[in-house]
Design a protein around this motif. Structure first.
Motif, PDB file in Angstrom:
ATOM      1  N   LEU A 276     -55.826  -5.255 -72.225  1.00 45.75           N
ATOM      2  CA  LEU A 276     -56.332  -6.039 -70.765  1.00 45.75           C
ATOM      3  C   LEU A 276     -57.884  -5.987 -71.082  1.00 45.75           C
ATOM      4  O   LEU A 276     -58.590  -6.815 -70.289  1.00 45.75           O
ATOM      5  N   TYR A 277     -58.478  -5.178 -71.716  1.00 47.99           N
ATOM      6  CA  TYR A 277     -60.076  -5.257 -71.820  1.00 47.99           C
ATOM      7  C   TYR A 277     -60.386  -6.779 -72.573  1.00 47.99           C
ATOM      8  O   TYR A 277     -61.547  -7.265 -71.954  1.00 47.99           O
ATOM      9  N   GLU A 278     -59.902  -7.205 -73.318  1.00 38.06           N
ATOM     10  CA  GLU A 278     -60.147  -8.684 -73.818  1.00 38.06           C
ATOM     11  C   GLU A 278     -59.810  -9.644 -73.000  1.00 38.06           C
ATOM     12  O   GLU A 278     -60.704 -10.381 -72.713  1.00 38.06           O
ATOM     13  N   VAL A 279     -58.892  -9.370 -71.814  1.00 40.15           N
ATOM     14  CA  VAL A 279     -58.768 -10.456 -70.882  1.00 40.15           C
ATOM     15  C   VAL A 279     -59.933 -10.332 -69.799  1.00 40.15           C
ATOM     16  O   VAL A 279     -60.593 -11.198 -69.497  1.00 40.15           O
ATOM     17  N   LEU A 280     -60.079  -9.042 -69.478  1.00 41.32           N
ATOM     18  CA  LEU A 280     -61.399  -8.667 -68.537  1.00 41.32           C
ATOM     19  C   LEU A 280     -62.408  -9.239 -69.254  1.00 41.32           C
ATOM     20  O   LEU A 280     -63.332 -10.024 -68.552  1.00 41.32           O
TER      21      LEU A 280
ATOM     22  N   VAL B 212     -66.104  -5.345 -61.081  1.00 41.74           N
ATOM     23  CA  VAL B 212     -67.572  -6.176 -61.028  1.00 41.74           C
ATOM     24  C   VAL B 212     -68.157  -5.742 -59.613  1.00 41.74           C
ATOM     25  O   VAL B 212     -69.454  -5.377 -59.746  1.00 41.74           O
ATOM     26  N   ALA B 213     -67.660  -5.566 -58.509  1.00 39.84           N
ATOM     27  CA  ALA B 213     -68.283  -5.170 -57.256  1.00 39.84           C
ATOM     28  C   ALA B 213     -68.866  -3.675 -57.507  1.00 39.84           C
ATOM     29  O   ALA B 213     -69.725  -3.519 -56.747  1.00 39.84           O
ATOM     30  N   ASN B 214     -68.170  -2.975 -58.246  1.00 42.04           N
ATOM     31  CA  ASN B 214     -68.582  -1.580 -58.264  1.00 42.04           C
ATOM     32  C   ASN B 214     -69.379  -1.184 -59.389  1.00 42.04           C
ATOM     33  O   ASN B 214     -69.490  -0.183 -59.954  1.00 42.04           O
ATOM     34  N   GLY B 215     -69.866  -2.264 -60.136  1.00 47.14           N
ATOM     35  CA  GLY B 215     -70.748  -2.225 -61.359  1.00 47.14           C
ATOM     36  C   GLY B 215     -70.330  -1.698 -62.533  1.00 47.14           C
ATOM     37  O   GLY B 215     -70.879  -1.373 -63.490  1.00 47.14           O
ATOM     38  N   ILE B 216     -68.921  -1.863 -62.655  1.00 40.42           N
ATOM     39  CA  ILE B 216     -68.311  -1.683 -64.148  1.00 40.42           C
ATOM     40  C   ILE B 216     -67.910  -2.946 -64.721  1.00 40.42           C
ATOM     41  O   ILE B 216     -67.257  -3.561 -64.578  1.00 40.42           O
ATOM     42  N   THR B 217     -68.777  -3.315 -65.738  1.00 43.08           N
ATOM     43  CA  THR B 217     -68.794  -4.567 -66.208  1.00 43.08           C
ATOM     44  C   THR B 217     -68.767  -4.239 -68.005  1.00 43.08           C
ATOM     45  O   THR B 217     -68.361  -5.241 -68.703  1.00 43.08           O
ATOM     46  N   GLU B 218     -68.487  -3.148 -68.312  1.00 40.33           N
ATOM     47  CA  GLU B 218     -68.474  -2.665 -69.793  1.00 40.33           C
ATOM     48  C   GLU B 218     -66.825  -2.502 -70.065  1.00 40.33           C
ATOM     49  O   GLU B 218     -66.432  -1.344 -69.664  1.00 40.33           O
ATOM     50  N   PHE B 219     -66.060  -3.505 -70.747  1.00 42.80           N
ATOM     51  CA  PHE B 219     -64.737  -3.408 -70.648  1.00 42.80           C
ATOM     52  C   PHE B 219     -64.241  -2.906 -71.898  1.00 42.80           C
ATOM     53  O   PHE B 219     -63.134  -2.202 -72.054  1.00 42.80           O
TER      54      PHE B 219
END
Length: 141
Positions: free
Chosen positions: A62-66, A122-129
């Motif tokens: 999932l992290y690769e898709v995100l 993304v809305a909650n500042g989590i962009t490191e997948f």
């Protein structure tokens, strides 16, 4: 980071693992409310790090898709509204991000969930997948 982000079946949204008790987890909603509550073992709880998407030849974490969505959207919220988009629009969107996704095993509901999860993160500042191990690999190569 995705190891501590959880999906709980029957409950909308995503949750962050705060701590573990006996027979339960203490979770906090990943949104402005930051509401904490216990999640018990009888609920289906899965870490986003354990989820993968089907492709024609393998499963993609999932992290690769995100990460691919993040690249496409330049770290902004998704340009498609999962609630209003038609099934064809959702499939086209995923095809831009993950061209070889398995069109028979990846359902429209899965794509809607993927896009809404991305938007919540993304809305909650989590962009490191990427998981920690994957980040280290890219640095050493």
């Amino acid at each position: 980071m995705l190891k501590t982000i959880l999906s709980i079946s029957g409950k909308p949204g995503l949750y962050k693992l705060i701590s573990q008790g006996k027979n339960m987890l203490i979770v906090e909603s990943v949104n402005a409310e930051k509401k904490r509550f216990p999640a018990y073992g009888n609920e289906k709880i899965i870490s986003l790090a354990d989820i993968a998407m089907y492709t024609d030849d393998a499963e993609v974490p999932l992290y690769e898709v995100l990460e691919a969505i993040k690249e496409k959207e330049k770290s902004a919220a998704a340009s498609i509204d999962p609630k209003k988009a038609t099934p064809e629009q959702l499939r086209e969107y995923l095809a831009e991000v993950l061209p070889n996704f398995d069109r028979e095993r990846v359902y429209v509901a899965d794509i809607k969930k993927l896009v809404s999860w991305y938007n919540i993160l993304v809305a909650n500042g989590i962009t490191e997948f990427k998981p920690e191990e994957a980040k280290e690999e890219t640095v050493t190569e």
